[in-house]
Design an enzyme around this catalytic site. Structure first.
Site, short mmCIF file in Angstrom:
data_model
loop_
_atom_site.label_atom_id
_atom_site.label_comp_id
_atom_site.label_asym_id
_atom_site.label_seq_id
_atom_site.Cartn_x
_atom_site.Cartn_y
_atom_site.Cartn_z
N ASP A 190 41.06 44.54 37.83
CA ASP A 190 41.91 44.03 36.73
C ASP A 190 41.29 43.50 35.73
OD1 ASP A 190 44.31 42.68 35.44
OD2 ASP A 190 43.85 40.91 36.56
N ASP A 210 42.15 40.87 32.74
CA ASP A 210 42.37 39.38 32.55
C ASP A 210 42.42 38.47 33.57
OD1 ASP A 210 43.03 39.95 29.67
OD2 ASP A 210 45.10 40.17 30.15
#
Length: 278
Positions: A9, A11
């Site tokens: 991922d 953020d």
């Protein structure tokens, strides 16, 4: 670690903030953002905010300058480079957008380490305005995930299935994430794969509600240093890569099985409103 696909991922996983909020706050549009937040899905809201910033005279260069200041832990940089050096296939699966992600990666010299970035399209149009579109065009049709947690513009579980198919059935997966949207892909990992949730974040809470739903081993982490160390320890334990990294860094073995997950207060697992970013 050759033969391993590491899916990050972005953020609050690669960078330590949410890039959308970072840009909105950094360019002084927080009040407008919060006013519009209850009225539309997050992905649509971010495109709207880029139009608002453009109307205020903010350029794509201004957005990029704010993004280049986003915090990125040096240990995360080291982890990315170490995995790449051992022959891992590194990919990003994020509900941010391509402009934000590529700007930050290129600033830190990391753009060439990832074979694929799966995210919402983001590009500057002919008028100089940054446009952000949904990964999945939910206006045309829903993506069809029945879990009830994935946002309308992206089911990360479906994207992970495609990543696995393109990488080959013999590849093992290490998945790192923090948000509610990272829960769906965690359920699609198989035995021999590894899930690395950020401890104390929404995906961790969801996993802790019923760890038995996951087939993959769960190895939590809290910060960049622990992320790096956990990836290296997986290189020495669990049969990944024959311990090459472990020998290089002389790290102790990690013992973090599913049954060692502590009992913690968790969320109720009910779907959040569509405007909430995962």
């Amino acid at each position: 670690m050759a033969g391993i696909v590491v899916v990050f991922d972005f953020d609050k996983t690669i960078i330590d903030v949410d890039s959308d909020n970072w840009v909105v706050d950094g360019l002084g549009a927080t009040e407008e953002f919060e006013r519009l937040l209850p009225t539309m899905p997050w992905n649509t809201l971010m495109d709207t905010m880029m139009g608002e910033l453009h109307a205020r005279g903010k350029t794509a260069g201004d957005v990029a300058a704010v993004l280049r200041a986003a915090p990125l832990d040096p240990c995360v940089v080291d982890a990315i480079k170490a995995c790449y050096g051992l022959g891992c296939d590194l990919r990003i699966l994020s509900d941010a957008n391509r402009f934000f992600i590529e700007t930050i990666l290129d600033h830190h010299g990391l753009g060439g380490y990832f074979s694929e970035i799966n995210t919402n399209p983001g590009a500057v149009d002919g008028d100089g305005r940054l446009r952000i579109a949904p990964y999945h065009d939910f206006h045309a049709a829903p993506h069809g995930c029945g879990l009830g947690i994935c946002p309308p513009n992206m089911c990360k579980g479906q994207v992970l299935d495609r990543i696995r198919a393109s990488a080959g059935a013999d590849k093992r997966v290490i998945y790192l994430g923090d948000g509610r949207g990272d829960y769906c892909p965690s359920l699609r990992l198989g035995r021999g794969d590894f899930m690395m949730p950020r401890k104390g974040f929404p995906v961790w809470d969801l996993i802790c509600e019923d760890p038995s739903l996951l087939q993959a081993e769960v190895h939590p982490w809290t910060d960049g240093q622990e992320m790096e160390e956990t990836l290296l320890r997986l290189g020495g334990g669990g049969g990944v890569g024959g311990g090459v990294l472990l020998e290089a860094r002389n790290l102790p073995a990690l013992d973090c099985k599913l049954e060692s997950l502590p009992a913690v207060a968790v969320q109720d697992g009910m779907p959040m409103p569509l405007r909430i970013k995962n």
